[in-house]
Design an enzyme around this catalytic site. Structure first.
Site, PDB file in Angstrom:
ATOM      1  CG  ASP A 123      44.009  54.919  23.948  1.00 53.45           C
ATOM      2  OD1 ASP A 123      43.588  56.088  23.941  1.00 53.45           O
ATOM      3  OD2 ASP A 123      43.682  54.064  23.117  1.00 53.45           O
ATOM      4  CB  ILE A 124      45.962  60.242  25.748  1.00 56.79           C
ATOM      5  CG1 ILE A 124      47.423  59.931  26.123  1.00 56.79           C
ATOM      6  CG2 ILE A 124      45.466  61.490  26.478  1.00 56.79           C
ATOM      7  CD1 ILE A 124      47.631  59.626  27.591  1.00 56.79           C
ATOM      8  CE  LYS A 135      31.519  63.645  35.922  1.00 56.57           C
ATOM      9  NZ  LYS A 135      32.470  64.759  36.070  1.00 56.57           N
ATOM     10  CE1 TYR A 213      33.047  23.475  48.361  1.00 55.04           C
ATOM     11  CE2 TYR A 213      31.782  22.186  46.767  1.00 55.04           C
ATOM     12  CZ  TYR A 213      32.733  22.259  47.771  1.00 55.04           C
ATOM     13  OH  TYR A 213      33.380  21.132  48.180  1.00 55.04           O
ATOM     14  CG  HIS A 273      39.899  19.131  51.999  1.00 57.79           C
ATOM     15  ND1 HIS A 273      38.783  18.561  52.543  1.00 57.79           N
ATOM     16  CD2 HIS A 273      39.602  19.318  50.684  1.00 57.79           C
ATOM     17  CE1 HIS A 273      37.849  18.408  51.601  1.00 57.79           C
ATOM     18  NE2 HIS A 273      38.337  18.863  50.465  1.00 57.79           N
TER      19      HIS A 273
END
Length: 274
Positions: A123-124, A135, A213, A273
């Site tokens: 895509d352009i 922006k 977590y 662990h």
């Protein structure tokens, strides 16, 4: 008061009719292109073709539709006095919203398409619209994901489309654009570069889930999967039962999975662990 103007040009048309109906109720005028315009008209919505607005027909079989100063001037103009005088002199309307998503490059290479089809799905215009609107987020909103349509209409209804909200939308648009370019660059590097280790190496990650977590209980964590890993990875696995995973759970699962992949015969790995 003149109407607000939205430019709507999307490949993924999911939810776009409902979105535009909501925009029209809030006195938006709609500019659109190609298949999007046809779909909106079919839904009973009045649409102005971008080609009628710019005075320039689409060319090159639709490769060039929105790349025009009357479009990008309306997106990039600020409230600077000189900008306003210039666009008024040139007959350019200031846009308030850009709704755009991109050709499915990722899906196209994923199904093993030939190079010609792959190149056509870079895509352009849409990519340029997305970045330009992001922006200038102080002046214009950009919707780059159908998932955000409903929340935009809610905020619009509450008259709370402010700089902070537009900045959030802009940040997402830049992330979408960056991921898109990363996948394209990696494809081209893999297909055409001769270097085993190119000077620039881009990657992209997508969030799979939030974690209970992080490495320690007081830390936050999330699990991201690289776009460039294969199907046989822990990021494509499914949790069958148990509570929300933590960082260490993911780490253990990944190490166990990578270990058993080293064997051809049935094998088990038990890890706790690390």
């Amino acid at each position: 008061m003149s109407k607000k103007i939205a430019l709507v040009s999307v490949f993924n048309k999911e939810g776009v009719v409902d979105l535009v109906n909501g925009l029209v109720k809030h006195d938006f005028e709609i500019l659109s292109t190609g298949g999007t315009a046809k779909l909106l008209r079919k839904g009973g919505i009045d649409v102005i073709d971008v080609s009628d607005y710019t005075g320039q027909e689409e060319i090159l079989g639709g490769r060039v539709k929105t790349l025009h100063p009357k479009v990008f001037g309306g997106i990039l103009a600020t409230d600077d006095k000189k900008h306003q005088e210039e666009i008024e002199e040139l007959g350019i309307k200031k846009l308030d919203l850009v709704v755009v998503n991109l050709y499915p490059f990722e899906e196209t290479i994923g199904k093993g398409s030939k190079l010609k089809e792959i190149l056509e799905n870079i895509d352009i215009g849409g990519h340029s619209l997305m970045r330009a609107a992001a922006k200038n987020f102080n002046e214009i909103s950009v919707l780059s994901d159908p998932e955000d349509y409903a929340s935009y209409l809610e905020v619009l209804e509450e008259d709370k489309v402010d700089d902070d909200f537009r900045a959030d939308l802009a940040a997402k648009a830049f992330m979408v654009a960056a991921r898109y370019d990363t996948i394209i660059s990696r494809f081209f590097a893999g297909e055409f570069l001769s270097e085993t280790f190119p000077e620039i190496y881009n990657s992209s990650f997508k969030k799979i889930q939030d974690l209970r977590y992080g490495e320690n209980p007081h830390q936050q964590g999330a699990f991201y999967r690289s776009y460039f890993v294969g199907e046989a990875c822990v990021g494509n696995s499914k949790q069958i039962q148990g509570k929300q995973l933590s960082y260490n759970n993911i780490l253990d699962a990944n190490d166990a999975f990578e270990l058993v992949k080293e064997f051809k015969e049935p094998v088990a790995a038990v890890i706790k662990h690390t």
